[in-house]
Every structure is written in structure tokens, then in C-alpha cells.
Design a protein around this motif. Structure first.
Motif, PDB file in Angstrom:
ATOM      1  N   UNK A  56     -30.936   2.218  52.572  1.00 33.78           N
ATOM      2  CA  UNK A  56     -31.903   2.439  51.495  1.00 33.78           C
ATOM      3  C   UNK A  56     -33.005   3.424  51.876  1.00 33.78           C
ATOM      4  N   UNK A  57     -33.121   3.739  53.157  1.00 30.75           N
ATOM      5  CA  UNK A  57     -34.181   4.631  53.609  1.00 30.75           C
ATOM      6  C   UNK A  57     -33.819   6.094  53.343  1.00 30.75           C
ATOM      7  N   UNK A  58     -34.833   6.925  53.303  1.00 30.32           N
ATOM      8  CA  UNK A  58     -34.623   8.355  53.063  1.00 30.32           C
ATOM      9  C   UNK A  58     -33.846   8.964  54.221  1.00 30.32           C
ATOM     10  N   UNK A  59     -33.072  10.023  53.952  1.00 29.27           N
ATOM     11  CA  UNK A  59     -32.313  10.679  55.024  1.00 29.27           C
ATOM     12  C   UNK A  59     -33.244  11.176  56.134  1.00 29.27           C
ATOM     13  N   UNK A  60     -32.811  10.995  57.364  1.00 33.04           N
ATOM     14  CA  UNK A  60     -33.597  11.473  58.494  1.00 33.04           C
ATOM     15  C   UNK A  60     -34.623  10.502  59.027  1.00 33.04           C
ATOM     16  N   UNK A  61     -34.778   9.354  58.392  1.00 34.43           N
ATOM     17  CA  UNK A  61     -35.734   8.357  58.892  1.00 34.43           C
ATOM     18  C   UNK A  61     -35.225   7.788  60.219  1.00 34.43           C
TER      19      UNK A  61
END
Length: 251
Positions: free
Chosen positions: A232-237
Motif C-alpha cells: 500500500x505504500x508509495x513506490x520507493x518507500x
């Protein structure tokens, strides 16, 4: 997807914002959200000081007071204040988590410990009966009845009817975070905790502040919780494993 054991009920003061969305994961847990090492050191230090005070109480008898009565009074003095110290230094907070497509919600609350009042009431009654019985053998125990059960009774009354004391031991918080705000996901290597960092602009500020939320997990479940959060996190986190700086303790 999977459920963690639920053993706490959400209080009526707190409501889920995303209750209309299906729950992906949810659980409740009781935890100490503070530095437990410091709390243990404080309790140890105060307990040692309390032993000294109890010994002073033992050494200063009232007129006609026997040795046995002094021992019992000193013991009651220690037990009363030890209980009060413990209730201050080792409190637990209740946590409830709910994950949905929109984000993670955390409800935190601490109800007033009614069980403590019942405990004090029973202790006062039992010790009063004991002192009255012992007074038939040694009249000096009548003074002990005033100091021991009387002190416990006063402690009970101050806790039960003090508005400020009740407010100090009652808290309700509701935290809501959308998935897009998180900037780092970490599995704690030293505690059963998943740590989420996020950035936000506080009301009235014109700059971004970095914060974090500790998600308390049960034993051997933090990896599963982290794996559910990750997509669910943004890409690259960043997704890391690291030591949590604030020592935490859970049931």
C-alpha cells in the motif's frame, strides 16, 4: 486477510473513520508506550526509598505500641505507597488497529482503573478486621487500625472522588493516517513493533515535520503485518529492519 486475536472492546468515545470499508487487518493489544527501562529504574529507586521510610515508621513507635503492631504498621505503610508508585510508573495503554484500503487507524485509550479501587476497598476491609482481632490480644493494634486500614481508606477516597486524578488516568486518542503519507517502513529488531515514519505539516506551521507511529504487534506477527502494509505504500518507500530507539513492552 488474517485476524489477530481481539480481546479488547473499542470504547464508545472512539469510532473508526473508515468503518464503511472492508477491514484488511485489525487487532487490539495492551502495551506500555514509554521507556520501560526508565520506569523500572524509577520504581526500583522509589521502592528502596520507601523501604527506608517504612523502617523509620517502624523505629518511631507511638506510646504503648508493641513491636508486632509496629511491624504490621510499617508493612501496611510500605504496601500502600508501593501500590501507588506501581500504578504510576507501570501503566498500560490500550491500542486498537484497523487497516483498510484508505490507510491505518489507531485508537489509543486508557480507562480509569476501577479494579484498583476495588482492590483498595477489599484490602482496607480485610486489614481492619485483622487489626480489630489483634486488638483483643494487644490494645496497641487499635492505633495500627487507624494508620493501616485508615490510610488505605483515605487513599481509596482520594482516588475515587478526585476529578483531577481520574482525568490524569483517562485518555482517548484516535490517529488516522493515509498510506500515501508514509515515508519509511521498518521492522523493529529489538521489539514486537512495526515502525512507520511519515511527514506532515502541523496546523499553524509552514514547514514539514517528521513523525513516526509504532504499531504494537503480538509475538512473531510483526513480519506478517509489515508484509501486508508494504504493497500500500508509495513506490520507493524504504523497507528496513532496524532497532527501535524507544523501548516498548507488550502483553
Amino acid at each position: 486477510m488474517f485476524k489477530l486475536n481481539k480481546d479488547l472492546e473499542l470504547p464508545p468515545q472512539l469510532k473508526w473513520k473508515f468503518s464503511y470499508e472492508p477491514e484488511l487487518l485489525g487487532w487490539t493489544i495492551r502495551a506500555r508506550n514509554y521507556n520501560t527501562f526508565v520506569a523500572n529504574c524509577m520504581f526500583l529507586f522509589l521502592s528502596v526509598a520507601l523501604i527506608g521510610l517504612s523502617y523509620v515508621v517502624y523505629l518511631v513507635p507511638a506510646p504503648g505500641e508493641g513491636v508486632m503492631a509496629r511491624v504490621v504498621i510499617g508493612f501496611c505503610f510500605y504496601m500502600i505507597f508501593s501500590f501507588l508508585i506501581l500504578s504510576v510508573t507501570h501503566q498500560r495503554m490500550n491500542f486498537a488497529y484497523r487497516f483498510t484500503q484508505s490507510g491505518v487507524e489507531c485508537c489509543e485509550w486508557k480507562d480509569f482503573p476501577e479494579w484498583a479501587l476495588k482492590f483498595l476497598k477489599w484490602v482496607a476491609g480485610i486489614t481492619a478486621i485483622f487489626f480489630v482481632f489483634m486488638a483483643t490480644i494487644d490494645p496497641s493494634f487499635l492505633l495500627g487500625a487507624l494508620i493501616g486500614p485508615g490510610g488505605i481508606g483515605l487513599t481509596y477516597l482520594s482516588m475515587a472522588y478526585s476529578k483531577s486524578y481520574r482525568e490524569m488516568h483517562t485518555q482517548y486518542h484516535h490517529l488516522i493516517h493515509e498510506w500515501k503519507v508514509f515515508t519509511q517502513l521498518a521492522i523493529a529488531t529489538n521489539r514486537e513493533v512495526v515502525d512507520l515514519k511519515y511527514s506532515t505539516t502541523m496546523e499553524g506551521d509552514d514547514f514539514v515535520t517528521n513523525w513516526n507511529i509504532n504499531i504494537f504487534c503480538r509475538r512473531k506477527q510483526k513480519e506478517k503485518v509489515a508484509e501486508l502494509i508494504r504493497p500500500f505504500l508509495s513506490p520507493g518507500v524504504p523497507f528496513i529492519k532496524a532497532k527501535v530507539n524507544v523501548p516498548l513492552s507488550t502483553d
